[in-house]
Design a protein around this motif. Structure first.
Motif, short mmCIF file in Angstrom:
data_model
loop_
_atom_site.label_atom_id
_atom_site.label_comp_id
_atom_site.label_asym_id
_atom_site.label_seq_id
_atom_site.Cartn_x
_atom_site.Cartn_y
_atom_site.Cartn_z
N GLU A 157 70.35 -6.29 59.02
CA GLU A 157 69.90 -7.22 57.99
C GLU A 157 68.98 -6.46 57.05
N ASP A 158 69.19 -6.67 55.74
CA ASP A 158 68.41 -5.96 54.73
C ASP A 158 68.27 -6.88 53.51
N PHE A 159 67.57 -6.43 52.51
CA PHE A 159 67.37 -7.18 51.27
C PHE A 159 67.81 -6.33 50.09
N CYS A 160 68.33 -6.99 49.05
CA CYS A 160 68.72 -6.26 47.85
C CYS A 160 68.60 -7.19 46.64
N GLU A 161 68.70 -6.57 45.47
CA GLU A 161 68.70 -7.33 44.23
C GLU A 161 70.01 -8.10 44.12
N PRO A 162 70.00 -9.28 43.50
CA PRO A 162 71.27 -10.00 43.29
C PRO A 162 72.25 -9.11 42.53
N GLY A 163 73.49 -9.09 42.99
CA GLY A 163 74.51 -8.27 42.36
C GLY A 163 74.65 -6.88 42.94
N GLU A 164 73.71 -6.46 43.80
CA GLU A 164 73.77 -5.13 44.39
C GLU A 164 74.28 -5.14 45.83
N GLU A 165 74.81 -6.26 46.28
CA GLU A 165 75.26 -6.39 47.66
C GLU A 165 76.32 -5.34 48.01
N GLY A 166 77.28 -5.13 47.11
CA GLY A 166 78.35 -4.16 47.37
C GLY A 166 77.82 -2.76 47.55
N ASP A 167 76.90 -2.35 46.69
CA ASP A 167 76.31 -1.00 46.80
C ASP A 167 75.55 -0.85 48.11
N GLN A 168 74.80 -1.88 48.48
CA GLN A 168 74.02 -1.82 49.71
C GLN A 168 74.93 -1.82 50.94
N GLU A 169 76.00 -2.61 50.89
CA GLU A 169 76.97 -2.60 51.99
C GLU A 169 77.58 -1.22 52.15
N ASN A 170 77.95 -0.58 51.04
CA ASN A 170 78.50 0.78 51.09
C ASN A 170 77.51 1.77 51.68
N LEU A 171 76.25 1.64 51.30
CA LEU A 171 75.21 2.52 51.83
C LEU A 171 75.09 2.36 53.34
N TRP A 172 75.01 1.11 53.81
CA TRP A 172 74.89 0.87 55.25
C TRP A 172 76.14 1.31 56.00
N GLU A 173 77.32 1.08 55.43
CA GLU A 173 78.55 1.52 56.09
C GLU A 173 78.56 3.03 56.25
N SER A 174 78.08 3.75 55.25
CA SER A 174 77.98 5.20 55.34
C SER A 174 76.99 5.61 56.43
N GLN A 175 75.84 4.97 56.47
CA GLN A 175 74.84 5.28 57.48
C GLN A 175 75.37 5.00 58.88
N ILE A 176 76.02 3.86 59.07
CA ILE A 176 76.53 3.49 60.39
C ILE A 176 77.70 4.39 60.78
N ASP A 177 78.49 4.86 59.82
CA ASP A 177 79.53 5.84 60.13
C ASP A 177 78.91 7.12 60.70
N THR A 178 77.80 7.54 60.15
CA THR A 178 77.09 8.71 60.67
C THR A 178 76.59 8.43 62.09
N LEU A 179 76.07 7.25 62.32
CA LEU A 179 75.62 6.86 63.66
C LEU A 179 76.80 6.88 64.64
N ARG A 180 77.92 6.34 64.23
CA ARG A 180 79.10 6.32 65.10
C ARG A 180 79.57 7.74 65.44
N ARG A 181 79.58 8.61 64.44
CA ARG A 181 79.98 10.01 64.70
C ARG A 181 79.02 10.65 65.72
N ARG A 182 77.75 10.37 65.57
CA ARG A 182 76.74 10.89 66.51
C ARG A 182 77.03 10.40 67.93
N LEU A 183 77.53 9.18 68.04
CA LEU A 183 77.84 8.59 69.35
C LEU A 183 79.24 8.96 69.84
N GLY A 184 80.03 9.62 69.00
CA GLY A 184 81.39 9.98 69.38
C GLY A 184 82.36 8.83 69.25
N ASN A 185 82.02 7.83 68.41
CA ASN A 185 82.89 6.67 68.20
C ASN A 185 83.98 7.04 67.23
#
Length: 127
Positions: A99-127
């Motif tokens: 859960e995070d906060f963003c400016e109205p209209g920036e949801e897509g950019d923030q989702e992309n940022l978190w997806e990238s971060q979580i992809d890095t986390l998954r790689r670290r875990l071997g997912n």
């Protein structure tokens, strides 16, 4: 200026709750996937990014193996970003909620940022 709004994202993760919680709640764990370097002192975390920028966040709430909540120093008092760990009742797998906060209209950019971060986390875990 419009008020920032919260949004929540769901990510299936293959690991134990304890391992995931440590990667989300400790400076050593966060250094493995979230930022280039993370230092902490008490409940303050200092994130160093590739460009050399340093940002400070306060760890404002934790529940062992369940959730951790941070607030960047520039966020309003009612804002935060939070990681919640749940076990799916359907699949018995682990779900990471962000859960995070963003400016109205920036949801897509923030989702992309978190997806990238979580992809890095998954790689670290071997997912």
């Amino acid at each position: 200026m419009a008020k920032r709004q919260s949004f929540t994202l769901e990510f299936p993760i293959r690991c134990t709750t304890n391992v995931l919680y440590n990667l989300l709640s400790t400076s050593a764990g966060l250094s493995e996937w979230f930022a280039e370097k993370v230092d902490s002192k008490e409940h303050y975390f200092y994130f160093t990014w590739e460009e050399g920028n340093v940002e400070m966040a306060e760890q404002i709430a934790t529940v062992q193996d369940t959730s951790v909540r941070y607030r960047w120093e520039w966020m309003d008092e009612e804002e935060y970003f939070e990681f919640r760990i749940e076990k799916s009742t359907i699949t018995s797998g682990i779900i990471l909620w962000v859960e995070d906060f963003c400016e109205p209209g920036e949801e897509g950019d923030q989702e992309n940022l978190w997806e990238s971060q979580i992809d890095t986390l998954r790689r670290r875990l071997g997912n």
